[in-house]
Design a protein around this motif. Structure first.
Motif, PDB file in Angstrom:
ATOM      1  N   HIS A  35      41.003  35.782  30.458  1.00 21.23           N
ATOM      2  CA  HIS A  35      39.607  35.388  30.557  1.00 21.23           C
ATOM      3  C   HIS A  35      39.180  34.345  29.520  1.00 21.23           C
ATOM      4  CE1 HIS A  35      39.182  38.657  33.381  1.00 21.23           C
ATOM      5  NE2 HIS A  35      39.704  39.489  32.499  1.00 21.23           N
ATOM      6  N   ALA A  36      39.293  34.711  28.248  1.00 21.93           N
ATOM      7  CA  ALA A  36      38.616  33.923  27.208  1.00 21.93           C
ATOM      8  C   ALA A  36      39.046  32.470  27.193  1.00 21.93           C
ATOM      9  CB  ALA A  36      38.867  34.560  25.842  1.00 21.93           C
ATOM     10  N   GLN A  37      40.330  32.226  27.199  1.00 26.40           N
ATOM     11  CA  GLN A  37      40.790  30.838  27.123  1.00 26.40           C
ATOM     12  C   GLN A  37      41.770  30.543  28.258  1.00 26.40           C
ATOM     13  OE1 GLN A  37      41.914  30.813  22.820  1.00 26.40           O
ATOM     14  NE2 GLN A  37      40.452  29.131  22.700  1.00 26.40           N
ATOM     15  N   TYR A  38      41.446  31.089  29.411  1.00 32.23           N
ATOM     16  CA  TYR A  38      42.278  30.861  30.586  1.00 32.23           C
ATOM     17  C   TYR A  38      41.631  29.786  31.459  1.00 32.23           C
ATOM     18  CZ  TYR A  38      45.137  31.706  34.695  1.00 32.23           C
ATOM     19  OH  TYR A  38      45.997  31.541  35.743  1.00 32.23           O
ATOM     20  N   VAL A  39      42.432  28.873  31.952  1.00 35.82           N
ATOM     21  CA  VAL A  39      41.918  27.808  32.826  1.00 35.82           C
ATOM     22  C   VAL A  39      42.306  28.127  34.268  1.00 35.82           C
ATOM     23  CG1 VAL A  39      41.987  25.349  33.371  1.00 35.82           C
ATOM     24  CG2 VAL A  39      42.156  26.102  30.992  1.00 35.82           C
ATOM     25  N   PHE A  40      41.315  28.497  35.065  1.00 35.66           N
ATOM     26  CA  PHE A  40      41.600  28.728  36.483  1.00 35.66           C
ATOM     27  C   PHE A  40      41.758  27.384  37.199  1.00 35.66           C
ATOM     28  CE2 PHE A  40      39.579  32.846  35.586  1.00 35.66           C
ATOM     29  CZ  PHE A  40      40.533  33.686  36.143  1.00 35.66           C
ATOM     30  N   ILE A  41      42.768  27.295  38.022  1.00 32.94           N
ATOM     31  CA  ILE A  41      42.929  26.063  38.801  1.00 32.94           C
ATOM     32  C   ILE A  41      41.893  26.020  39.919  1.00 32.94           C
ATOM     33  CG2 ILE A  41      44.544  24.686  40.183  1.00 32.94           C
ATOM     34  CD1 ILE A  41      45.467  24.975  37.348  1.00 32.94           C
ATOM     35  N   GLY A  42      41.539  27.183  40.410  1.00 30.21           N
ATOM     36  CA  GLY A  42      40.521  27.214  41.463  1.00 30.21           C
ATOM     37  C   GLY A  42      39.694  28.478  41.333  1.00 30.21           C
ATOM     38  N   THR A  43      38.397  28.347  41.552  1.00 25.31           N
ATOM     39  CA  THR A  43      37.519  29.510  41.508  1.00 25.31           C
ATOM     40  C   THR A  43      37.595  30.260  42.833  1.00 25.31           C
ATOM     41  OG1 THR A  43      35.742  28.085  42.237  1.00 25.31           O
ATOM     42  CG2 THR A  43      35.902  28.512  39.883  1.00 25.31           C
ATOM     43  N   PRO A  44      37.261  31.548  42.852  1.00 24.52           N
ATOM     44  CA  PRO A  44      37.297  32.263  44.132  1.00 24.52           C
ATOM     45  C   PRO A  44      36.177  31.794  45.051  1.00 24.52           C
ATOM     46  CG  PRO A  44      36.607  33.734  42.359  1.00 24.52           C
ATOM     47  CD  PRO A  44      36.869  32.407  41.747  1.00 24.52           C
ATOM     48  N   PRO A  45      36.401  31.847  46.352  1.00 24.20           N
ATOM     49  CA  PRO A  45      35.353  31.414  47.280  1.00 24.20           C
ATOM     50  C   PRO A  45      34.361  32.517  47.545  1.00 24.20           C
ATOM     51  CG  PRO A  45      37.305  32.013  48.498  1.00 24.20           C
ATOM     52  CD  PRO A  45      37.629  32.221  47.037  1.00 24.20           C
ATOM     53  N   PHE A  46      33.340  32.171  48.294  1.00 28.88           N
ATOM     54  CA  PHE A  46      32.381  33.173  48.726  1.00 28.88           C
ATOM     55  C   PHE A  46      33.118  34.165  49.633  1.00 28.88           C
ATOM     56  CE2 PHE A  46      32.190  29.011  50.457  1.00 28.88           C
ATOM     57  CZ  PHE A  46      32.340  29.159  51.809  1.00 28.88           C
ATOM     58  N   PRO A  47      32.597  35.391  49.754  1.00 30.94           N
ATOM     59  CA  PRO A  47      33.407  36.478  50.326  1.00 30.94           C
ATOM     60  C   PRO A  47      33.968  36.221  51.709  1.00 30.94           C
ATOM     61  CG  PRO A  47      31.458  37.359  49.274  1.00 30.94           C
ATOM     62  CD  PRO A  47      31.310  35.870  49.255  1.00 30.94           C
ATOM     63  N   SER A  48      33.233  35.536  52.566  1.00 34.44           N
ATOM     64  CA  SER A  48      33.723  35.408  53.939  1.00 34.44           C
ATOM     65  C   SER A  48      35.002  34.597  54.028  1.00 34.44           C
ATOM     66  CB  SER A  48      32.654  34.775  54.827  1.00 34.44           C
ATOM     67  OG  SER A  48      32.408  33.452  54.425  1.00 34.44           O
ATOM     68  N   ARG A  49      35.307  33.815  53.003  1.00 32.74           N
ATOM     69  CA  ARG A  49      36.542  33.038  53.037  1.00 32.74           C
ATOM     70  C   ARG A  49      37.759  33.889  52.617  1.00 32.74           C
ATOM     71  NH1 ARG A  49      33.498  30.421  55.603  1.00 32.74           N
ATOM     72  NH2 ARG A  49      33.046  28.218  55.384  1.00 32.74           N
ATOM     73  N   ALA A  50      37.470  35.042  52.018  1.00 31.28           N
ATOM     74  CA  ALA A  50      38.499  36.042  51.761  1.00 31.28           C
ATOM     75  C   ALA A  50      39.716  35.510  51.020  1.00 31.28           C
ATOM     76  CB  ALA A  50      38.938  36.687  53.084  1.00 31.28           C
ATOM     77  N   HIS A  51      39.490  34.767  49.966  1.00 26.03           N
ATOM     78  CA  HIS A  51      40.583  34.360  49.090  1.00 26.03           C
ATOM     79  C   HIS A  51      40.175  34.642  47.652  1.00 26.03           C
ATOM     80  CE1 HIS A  51      42.709  32.416  52.332  1.00 26.03           C
ATOM     81  NE2 HIS A  51      41.610  31.769  52.650  1.00 26.03           N
ATOM     82  N   GLY A  52      41.182  34.725  46.800  1.00 28.62           N
ATOM     83  CA  GLY A  52      40.888  34.933  45.397  1.00 28.62           C
ATOM     84  C   GLY A  52      40.919  33.629  44.631  1.00 28.62           C
ATOM     85  N   HIS A  53      41.128  33.761  43.302  1.00 31.21           N
ATOM     86  CA  HIS A  53      41.290  32.566  42.481  1.00 31.21           C
ATOM     87  C   HIS A  53      42.507  31.765  42.966  1.00 31.21           C
ATOM     88  CE1 HIS A  53      39.039  35.193  39.680  1.00 31.21           C
ATOM     89  NE2 HIS A  53      38.575  34.062  39.194  1.00 31.21           N
ATOM     90  N   ASN A  54      42.595  30.558  42.462  1.00 32.13           N
ATOM     91  CA  ASN A  54      43.765  29.712  42.692  1.00 32.13           C
ATOM     92  C   ASN A  54      44.060  29.497  44.167  1.00 32.13           C
ATOM     93  OD1 ASN A  54      43.913  29.657  39.975  1.00 32.13           O
ATOM     94  ND2 ASN A  54      46.093  30.145  39.855  1.00 32.13           N
TER      95      ASN A  54
END
Lengths: 557, 257
Positions: free
Chosen positions: A264-283
Motif C-alpha cells: 500500500h504505502a509505497q506501491y505503484v499500481f499499474i492500473g486501478t480497479p474498475p467500477f464493479p460491473s467490469r469485474a476486474h481487479g487492479h492491474n
C-alpha cells in the motif's frame, strides 16, 4: 512525395489505390483466399471429429445453412505491420492469436513496483539494523528466490517449479549514482545505460535518491489468476525476503510494516480497479492511466527532427491495450475489433499522415511551439481532417481498406496528435480529437457512427477542462475508468495517442511517472518495449517466444 | 423556406437546407408496388394482416395524459401495430444521403412521425409502427432519397459503404441481395433486407447516372465540391466547439462570445 502506404496498398491489392471499381467482387475465392482461415477450418474440423461436438464451421453455418456472412466475397487483404517488412493477415493480429500481444499485456501487468525507502526506515529506526549496499544486495538475491515461490521461513511450504517461471525476477533502480554504483549489477536497471544523457539526468532527478524495486511476477501466475493478485504476491515475497535477509522474527508486529509498505504505502499500481460491473481487479488495461503509455514506450526518440516514430509506437501500444484487449475482448469478446483497432499500426498509414502533419506543425508553430488556445486546436483539427479526407476521396482502395468507422476514428486520432505536437499539450490534443470527430468531420461528411455513437465525444468538450476527479482530470490520468469515459468503452482511443504525441513533442523524459519510465527500460523483459510494432510482427509470424508456458508440467508431444 | 438555417452558400449547403425543410417533398423517380415493398422489407407476406402488440387505442381506456392530448397518434400506433424497421446503407461514393442527413431528415420532415432512428458510419436504422414503416418506405424507396446502385436495404451485414464499387457501379454487398440485370438495365433485388431469398426478383429501377448523382451530392468531397469551400460551416463548428469548452463547467467564461 508519395506516401508509402499508397505503394503498400498498390502492392497488396494489385491495383492503383485510385481505382474506384473492383470487377472481382464475389470471385476472390471466399474465405479460402485466406491461408489462416483455411487453416482454422481444418483445425476445427479435426477438433469436431475428435470430440463429436461441432466447432467453428463457416462452410456449414454461412454457406450450407445460409445464416452467416459469406466472408471473402471481397479481397481479404494482407497487411504490413508498420515499421517492419512483415506481411501478415488480420487473423494474426487478433490478440488471442498473437503471443507477442499477450506478452505485451502480461509484462505490463505482472510488474509490481515498490519503493524500499519505508522498509529500510523500519529496519534502521525500529530494529536498529544497518542498511548498506551489501545488505541490499543480499536482500535482492533473497527476493529473487522468494518471488518465484521459494520458501525461507517454514519447512512445510510447497514450492513452485522454477522452470515455470524463468521470466520472474526482481531488479532495482535509483536516481542516486552513488548508491547505483554499489548495487549488484545483476539486479540493477541502469538509467545511464538505458537512456541518453539528457533523459537519464532528467529521470534520475525525477526518481530521486529513493531505491525502487521492480518485481516481475511469473507470466504463468498472472495468466492463471489475474492482475489483482500481483501486489499481494509481491508483498509476500518481499516481506519474507526482508525477514530472511535481515534475520527478523517472522510474526512480530513490526513485520506488518513491511507488508503495508509493499502492498500500500509505497506501491505503484499499474492500473486501478474498475467500477464493479467490469469485474476486474487492479492491474488491468481498464485501469491503466494513458499517461503511462508514453512511459512504457521505450522507442528511441527522433526529436527534435520528428515526433512520428515514438508516437507511432505509442499508438500501437495504446491500440493493443485499450482497443484490442480491453474494448475488443474484455468488453465485447469473441471476434472483437481486431481490424478496427489494428489499422493504426499497419501499412505505414499513421506514419504517412504523421509526416505530413509533423511537417505542417514544424513550419507553422514548431513542436510544442504554441500555447494551446482554441484557434490553434481548431486549425490543427481542420488541417488533419482535410488532409486525411483528401486521401480518402482520391484513393478508394484506402477507403475500402479502412472499413467502416475506422476512417472517422483515424481522422480524429490524427487531429489529436497534430494538436498535441503543436502545443505539447495532451489536453489540447484530446479536445482536437473530439472536435474533429463530432463537429468538423461529422458536418463535412455527415457520418460518425458505430455502436457507441458519439455522445461522450460531445460531452468531452465541457468535461475535459476540469481537473476534478469526478469530472475530467488531467488527460494523462484518463483511462477507460474515468467516469465520463467509462460508460462507452470506445471513448478515449484517439485521445491517448495525443498524450504520447504531446510528451514526445516536448521531448519529455517521462509523461506521468519517471518510475514507470525506468521500470520498463528493463532489457530483460520478454516483450521488447523498445520495438513494439516489430515485436507484434514477430508474434504475427509466430516467431515470438512468450513466457508462461506450462511445458514443464504437461506431457510432451 | 422554413427549416434549419444550415450555414454556407455553396451548392452542398444549399442542398442540405433543402433536405432539412420540414415541408420538402423529394422528387419521385420510380414506381415500386406496395406488395413488392412489403416483400423487400421482409416483415410479413403481402396481404397478411398486421400483427399488433396492443388493442387499438380507441378500445383502450387510458389514464388522462396531457401529452396524449397534444400528440395525434400515427396510424400504426392507433391500430396497435408492432414496431418494425427499415435500414439503409449509403455508399460513400455519391449516395444521395449520408447517414446523418437521413437521420436529420427523419427528425425534421413532417412525413416522419413516431419513429426511432440511429445513424452509424454507413447505415441508418429507422423504426416505426409497421403500417407507418410501409407508408414511409414508399417515399424512401421511390424518390430521390434512394439510388438503386449506391443505396441498399440491409438489416444485416451492412458493411460496404466504404468499399469500391462493383463493375456495374453497384455498392458491394457480401450477401448479394441485389444484382444488376443487364438485359433490363436495372437493379433487381433477389433477397429481402434480411438476406432471405425472394420467391420472385423485385426490380427497383436503373441506377442514376454518375453526373446526376454528383448534382444531388450532399457531402463535401475533394473530387467534387471540396470541403475547403465550406468556410462558413467551419466558422460555425469552430464557434460551437469553443462555446462547449467554455460553457461546460464555467458558463460565466462565455461572457458574450
Amino acid at each position: 512525395m508519395e506516401k508509402k502506404f499508397l505503394k503498400i496498398l498498390e502492392e497488396t491489392y494489385g491495383v492503383l489505390p485510385s481505382e474506384l471499381k473492383d470487377s472481382k467482387f464475389h470471385k476472390y475465392g471466399g474465405r479460402r483466399q485466406s491461408r489462416r482461415k483455411s487453416e482454422f477450418i481444418e483445425a476445427a474440423r479435426r477438433i469436431a471429429e475428435g470430440r463429436g461436438i461441432p466447432s467453428y464451421n463457416p462452410d456449414r453455418i454461412c454457406d450450407e445453412l445460409g445464416l452467416g456472412v459469406p466472408v471473402g466475397e471481397r479481397f481479404l487483404e494482407p497487411v504490413r505491420v508498420s515499421g517492419t517488412d512483415v506481411l501478415c493477415e488480420y487473423e494474426d493480429l487478433h490478440v488471442l492469436n498473437n503471443a507477442a500481444m499477450q506478452q505485451l499485456r502480461d509484462d505490463i501487468f505482472r510488474t509490481a513496483i515498490t519503493c524500499l525507502d519505508l522498509p529500510h526506515r523500519v529496519l534502521t529506526n525500529r530494529y536498529g539494523r544497518e542498511v548498506t549496499p551489501e545488505t541490499i544486495n543480499i536482500y535482492l538475491e533473497t527476493i529473487n528466490h522468494t518471488l518465484v515461490g521459494g520458501a525461507v521461513a517454514q519447512e512445510h511450504m510447497v514450492e513452485v517449479n522454477p522452470a515455470l517461471a524463468p521470466d520472474a525476477y526482481v531488479k532495482t533502480f535509483t536516481g542516486s549514482d552513488e548508491l547505483a554504483s554499489k548495487l549488484d549489477r545483476r539486479f540493477l536497471i541502469d538509467i545511464d545505460r538505458e537512456f541518453d544523457a539528457e533523459r537519464a539526468a532528467k529521470l534520475k532527478k525525477g526518481v530521486g535518491a529513493s531505491l525502487w524495486q521492480v518485481s516481475r511476477l511469473p507470466t504463468h501466475a498472472i495468466r492463471s489468476m489475474d492482475g489483482a493478485m500481483v501486489h499481494r504476491w509481491n508483498a509476500m515475497a518481499q516481506t519474507m525476503a526482508f525477514i530472511a535477509a535481515y534475520r527478523l522474527c517472522a510474526g512480530e508486529s513490526t513485520i506488518s510494516d513491511f507488508a503495508f509498505s509493499a502492498k500500500h504505502a509505497q506501491y505503484v499500481f499499474i492500473g486501478t480497479p474498475p467500477f464493479p460491473s467490469r469485474a476486474h481487479g487492479h492491474n488491468n488495461p481498464v485501469g491503466l492511466p494513458c499517461g503511462y503509455i508514453f512511459d512504457i514506450v521505450q522507442h528511441p526518440s527522433k526529436m527534435p527532427e520528428s515526433p512520428v516514430p515514438v508516437t507511432a509506437e505509442g499508438v500501437a501500444l495504446e491500440k493493443v491495450l485499450y482497443m484490442q484487449w480491453y474494448y475488443g475482448q474484455q468488453m465485447i469478446g469473441s471476434v472483437g475489433v481486431t481490424v478496427g483497432a489494428s489499422v493504426y499500426y499497419l501499412n505505414e498509414t499513421f506514419e504517412g499522415w504523421g509526416e505530413h502533419l509533423a511537417g505542417w506543425v514544424r513550419d507553422r508553430y514548431g513542436f510544442a511551439g504554441v500555447s494551446p488556445g482554441w484557434d490553434v486546436i481548431h486549425e490543427c483539427a481542420r488541417e488533419a481532417v482535410l488532409h486525411c479526407c483528401e486521401d480518402y476521396d482520391k484513393y478508394p482502395v484506402l477507403l475500402e481498406h479502412h472499413w467502416g468507422l475506422i476512417k472517422n476514428l483515424f481522422i480524429a486520432m490524427m487531429a489529436g496528435v497534430c494538436a498535441a505536437w503543436a502545443t505539447g499539450s495532451a489536453y489540447a490534443g484530446a479536445l482536437a480529437a473530439h472536435h474533429a470527430l463530432t463537429l468538423i468531420h461529422k458536418e463535412l461528411l455527415l457520418r460518425t457512427g458505430w455502436g457507441g455513437q458519439e455522445t461522450h465525444h460531445h460531452n468531452s468538450f465541457g468535461i475535459l477542462p476540469s481537473v476534478l476527479i469526478d469530472e475530467g482530470m488531467p488527460v494523462e490520468l484518463h483511462g477507460p475508468n474515468v467516469p465520463f469515459r467509462s460508460y462507452l468503452a470506445d471513448s478515449q482511443f484517439f485521445t491517448s495517442p495525443a498524450v504520447v504525441a504531446a510528451h514526445e513533442a516536448r521531448m519529455d523524459a517521462w509523461g506521468l511517472s519517471p518510475v514507470i519510465k525506468v521500470a520498463f527500460a528493463d532489457p530483460d523483459l520478454v516483450f521488447d518495449f523498445r520495438n513494439i510494432r516489430a515485436c507484434i510482427a514477430r508474434g504475427a509470424l509466430r516467431e515470438f517466444m512468450p513466457a508462461g508456458e506450462r511445458n514443464p508440467i504437461i506431457p510432451s508431444r | 423556406m422554413v427549416g434549419i438555417p444550415y450555414p454556407g452558400t455553396d451548392e452542398i449547403a444549399e442542398r442540405r437546407r433543402k433536405w432539412l425543410d420540414p415541408d420538402f417533398k423529394p422528387k419521385k423517380l420510380r414506381e415500386i408496388s406496395d406488395d413488392d415493398i412489403v416483400k423487400l422489407l421482409g416483415h410479413r407476406k403481402p396481404g397478411m394482416a398486421y400483427s399488433s402488440v396492443h388493442p387499438p387505442l380507441d378500445e383502450i381506456k387510458e389514464p388522462p395524459d396531457p401529452i396524449k392530448e397534444l400528440v395525434e397518434p400515427t396510424d400504426g400506433a392507433r391500430h396497435g401495430d408492432r414496431i418494425r424497421y427499415i435500414q439503409f446503407t449509403d455508399s460513400q461514393h455519391f449516395a444521395p444521403l449520408p447517414p446523418w442527413l437521413r437521420f436529420r431528415i427523419y427528425a425534421t420532415n413532417r412525413e416522419f412521425r413516431g419513429f426511432d432512428s440511429l445513424a452509424y458510419s454507413g447505415r441508418t436504422l429507422l423504426e416505426m409502427r409497421e403500417r407507418d414503416i410501409d407508408r414511409v418506405a414508399k417515399t424512401l424507396l421511390e424518390t430521390e432519397m434512394f439510388d438503386t446502385a449506391r443505396c441498399a436495404l440491409r438489416s444485416i451485414t451492412v458493411h460496404g459503404y466504404s468499399l469500391r464499387l462493383d463493375e456495374d457501379g453497384l455498392m458491394f454487398d457480401a450477401r448479394r441481395r441485389y444484382i444488376y440485370d443487364k438485359e433490363r438495365g436495372e437493379v433487381v433485388y433477389v433477397k429481402t433486407q434480411q438476406s432471405v431469398p425472394l420467391e420472385e426478383p423485385v426490380p427497383v429501377g436503373p441506377p442514376l447516372p454518375e453526373e446526376e448523382l454528383k448534382k444531388m451530392a450532399t457531402v463535401y468531397r475533394f473530387d467534387h465540391v471540396p470541403p475547403t469551400v465550406a468556410d462558413e460551416l467551419m466558422k460555425v463548428v469552430k464557434r460551437i466547439g469553443e462555446l462547449r469548452v467554455l460553457g461546460g463547467l464555467r458558463p460565466d467564461l462565455i461572457n458574450g462570445k
